[in-house]
Design an enzyme around this catalytic site. Structure first.
Site, PDB file in Angstrom:
ATOM      1  N   ASP A 137       0.812  -1.216   0.000  1.00 39.55           N
ATOM      2  CA  ASP A 137       0.000   0.000   0.000  1.00 39.55           C
ATOM      3  C   ASP A 137       0.846   1.267   0.000  1.00 39.55           C
ATOM      4  O   ASP A 137       0.324   2.356  -0.241  1.00 39.55           O
ATOM      5  CB  ASP A 137      -0.954   0.004   1.205  1.00 39.55           C
ATOM      6  N   ASP A 442     -11.657  -7.407   9.578  1.00 36.61           N
ATOM      7  CA  ASP A 442     -11.628  -8.859   9.578  1.00 36.61           C
ATOM      8  C   ASP A 442     -12.783  -9.454  10.396  1.00 36.61           C
ATOM      9  O   ASP A 442     -13.482 -10.362   9.947  1.00 36.61           O
ATOM     10  CB  ASP A 442     -10.279  -9.365  10.113  1.00 36.61           C
TER      11      ASP A 442
END
Length: 729
Positions: A137, A442
């Site tokens: 990223d 998550d």
């Protein structure tokens, strides 16, 4: 159990004894609450306000204790049968895609990242069926350079691992923990491989320190041309580079065996578009991999979470490929373990009770949480598929691309799937892929999958599947738990609260299990009250607990002692926690509730009212040399913010002051009278003082850079004295 079963589920031992214990605790709690309701002081001067506050705190702790019983009532353990898997499926094992996420080459050093990548490439699994993807990223050419170096080193490392059956297969860990073999033939091979590895890491470190890749090195791979001078970590185009194409018949290691596919991806970044942190990176990986390999199974790991067990894929497949019990399993979660914890775990970061007890309990209700790393998924479930009894997985599927296709065209097509605008006006981040808008993407994603009818499984093998780098300072620990508590509290306050969203979709026990973590933030206020109000009342001479001579003393003392005794036994039975480690865990339990969970709760509420927006801070994987030495010596590092240290100090100094005053009163009025009246308050106050011995050392005895600054100490001491004086007015 059927002879064809690929895994077995076994009930934990000792449940009858535990349930008897739990019933006695419940009876004690009911008596305590009844006592609070029927013995309210007559006036405010006699402590009526403090009594009501304490009653509410105890009511909350009683409710939370009931919630925690969901994971202790009937935990289960799993065993796999890899030999049966090999006999039945060896020639037709499914393809597996592995996702690794990184974001900053300085917080997450490239050498650490590629050590993880290399360990994942070296699984005991057909290499032509493996594809490893790294999402960067930060879009850093430094990380890409490290990946290019890894692609070259893999040709030597993978056959070396398989030939010698090494464990672990992360070179950074292997060479730092193993000695050179005495056997001459192996000695030369081992030494040669270590030299090769150290030369590579030295080159990478030199490049990272310089901050740029020399022009002569850029000629080694076409991918370097993708980086332009105007690119930054926050603004850059999508980059997809296939460093090793597993479909290429010429992609071979030094032993002549096929190599796994290796792909570097940096999705597009633009300040005008929200990039949705790790969830956005994972969703880009799902799309990019769909046209390169498109494997039915996806494993995702953090960049510091290396493979510690070369058979982890085969273990996970025992759950998915079981013809009877595996049809509805969406994901297989391994525990999150760390390899850098000290013997007594100074900061309570081993997560041992969660891994060894709570996750096993969740497994009995339909499956554990998805915790973001060390997790094997069915690709279809990540893409929003609901479970139906008619569903049948196509394990033979994969990318149908021709190995002779132009790789650059394939990369360009993949890059089009990793742009900032691709997800606009789509269901990505909602019903498809990982869920956006929640700090713990998550956990919410796993919940949504389970509410679509799927189950999950928890597997905790004797040889840990994955090991990573845990926080090594107080600041890192508080930051990590602040983010976890913030995200979990977001879930509780949203439409995804398990008691609402999960009603009728998942079992009540699993709804309660999620709330153990969803309610972390709310634990902060009752805990803060409980370690302050009784101590101040002790200072004022107000008793908030029954006398020792009262029969009501029994339920209070029993619950206090029995809960702590069970906590100690539970920790020791894991065989991973020492008595000192358990004591450190209790200290950090208190500190996290006073700081991390308080901050997490306040941050969540501020987002709800629109005061702030969601952010994501990477927990650093490296510490300074002095801090590392103190960590190895199990000396606490007080590197947290001044406000955090002030809260911790305030509680420690206040309880010390109150304990000294109580002791003075006992010496003047007689121990028998004072202990009879205030024993439980003195015990509570003394326990807080004992837990904070390390804090007092940081205040008064230590002179190193990791001690508590005097400016914070003097300010906090002044506040404590002021509060003490005002409480007696």
């Amino acid at each position: 159990m059927s002879d064809r079963s690929l895994f077995a589920t076994e009930q934990a031992r000792g449940r009858a004894a535990y349930r008897l214990y739990a019933c006695t605790i419940l009876a004690g709690i009911c008596l305590i609450l009844y006592y609070r309701a029927t013995h309210l002081p007559a006036t405010w001067r006699e402590g009526r306000g403090e009594w009501i506050g304490l009653s509410l705190a105890e009511l909350w702790h009683a409710f939370y204790w009931v919630i925690t019983q969901s994971v202790r009532w009937n935990p289960v353990h799993r065993r796999t049968f890899k030999d049966k898997l090999s006999q039945r499926y060896e020639g037709r094992l499914p393809n597996v895609d592995i996702f690794v996420c990184t974001a900053d080459p300085y917080a997450e050093p490239p050498n650490l990242v590629i050590s993880t990548v290399l360990s994942l490439m070296a699984y005991n699994y057909p290499p032509e069926k493996l594809s490893v993807y790294l999402s960067d990223d930060g879009g850093s050419i430094l990380t890409f350079y490290a990946m290019w170096e890894a692609s070259q080193f893999a040709k030597h490392w993978i056959p070396f691992c398989k030939r010698n059956k090494l464990e672990p297969r992360a070179p950074a860990i292997y060479f730092s923990t193993s000695d050179c073999p005495n056997d001459k033939s192996h000695h030369e091979e081992w030494l040669g491989m270590k030299i090769l590895y150290e030369e590579m890491t030295n080159r990478i470190d030199a490049i990272v320190m310089s901050g740029k890749v020399p022009e002569e090195l850029k000629a080694n791979h076409k991918g370097f041309s993708q980086w332009k001078p105007e690119m930054t970590s926050k603004k850059h185009p999508p980059i997809v580079q296939i460093l090793i194409d597993g479909k290429d018949p010429n992609a071979l290691d030094n032993a002549g065996n096929a190599l796994p596919t290796l792909v570097y991806m940096a999705r597009e970044k633009n300040p005008e578009y929200h990039h949705n942190f790790k969830a956005g990176a994972m969703n880009s990986l799902i799309r990019v991999s769909s046209i390169i390999s498109n494997s039915p199974i996806i494993l995702n790991v953090d960049c510091d979470m290396y493979s510690n067990n070369a058979d982890s894929i085969r273990d996970a497949l025992c759950f998915f490929l079981d013809e009877v019990k595996g049809r509805d399993i969406a994901f297989v979660q391994y525990p999150q373990n760390y390899n850098n914890m000290t013997k007594n775990d100074t900061y309570g970061n081993t997560l041992t009770v969660i891994n060894e007890v709570e996750m096993c309990g969740l497994d009995s209700w339909g499956g554990p949480l998805y915790i973001g790393t060390g997790c094997f998924h069915r690709r279809e479930t990540l893409c929003g598929m609901k479970y139906t009894k008619e569903y049948k997985e196509n394990w033979n599927r994969g990318s149908e691309r021709n190995p002779h296709d132009d790789i650059r065209k394939l990369e360009e097509k993949a890059e089009s799937l990793a742009t900032c605008t691709y997800e606009l006006n789509t269901q990505w981040g909602n019903d498809v892929g990982l869920k956006y808008g929640i700090a713990v993407e998550d956990v919410i994603t796993g919940l949504m999958i389970q509410c679509r009818g799927w189950k999950s499984a928890y597997y905790n093998p004797p040889q840990k599947g994955f090991l990573g780098v845990g926080p090594t300072t107080l600041a890192q620990t508080i930051l990590q738990h602040k983010r976890w508590s913030e995200g979990n509290f977001q879930i509780f306050l949203s439409k995804y609260c398990t008691f609402i969203y999960g009603h009728g979709k998942i079992k009540l026990g699993l709804q309660m299990g999620y709330c153990i973590y969803n309610l972390w933030a709310l634990n902060s206020i009752p805990t803060l009250y409980y370690v302050i109000a009784p101590s101040l009342s002790l200072l004022r001479g107000i008793s908030l607990f029954p006398k020792m001579t009262s029969p009501w003393f029994i339920p209070f003392s029993y619950v206090m002692v029995a809960k702590q005794t069970y906590s100690l036994i539970e920790a020791l039975l894991t065989r991973e926690i020492t008595v000192q480690g358990w004591w450190n865990l209790q200290r950090m339990w208190l500190i996290k509730r006073l700081t991390s969970y308080l901050y997490g709760g306040l941050a969540t509420l501020s987002k709800i009212v629109g005061v702030s927006k969601m952010g994501f801070t990477i927990t650093a994987k490296i510490s300074g040399e002095d801090a590392s030495k103190r960590y190895e010596q199990e000396i606490m590092e007080f590197d947290a913010s001044s406000l955090t240290l002030a809260i911790i100090e305030f509680v420690a100094l206040l309880n010390m002051t109150c304990l000294v005053c109580a002791t003075t009163r006992a010496m003047m009025r007689g121990w028998a009278i004072v202990l009879d009246m205030y024993f439980l308050q003195i015990l509570l106050c003394g326990s807080v003082v004992a837990l904070n011995v390390a804090i007092y050392e940081g205040l008064l005895l230590r002179k190193d850079k990791g001690s508590i600054p005097w400016s914070v100490t003097l300010t906090t001491l002044a506040v404590v004295m002021l509060v003490s004086l005002l409480s007696r007015v």
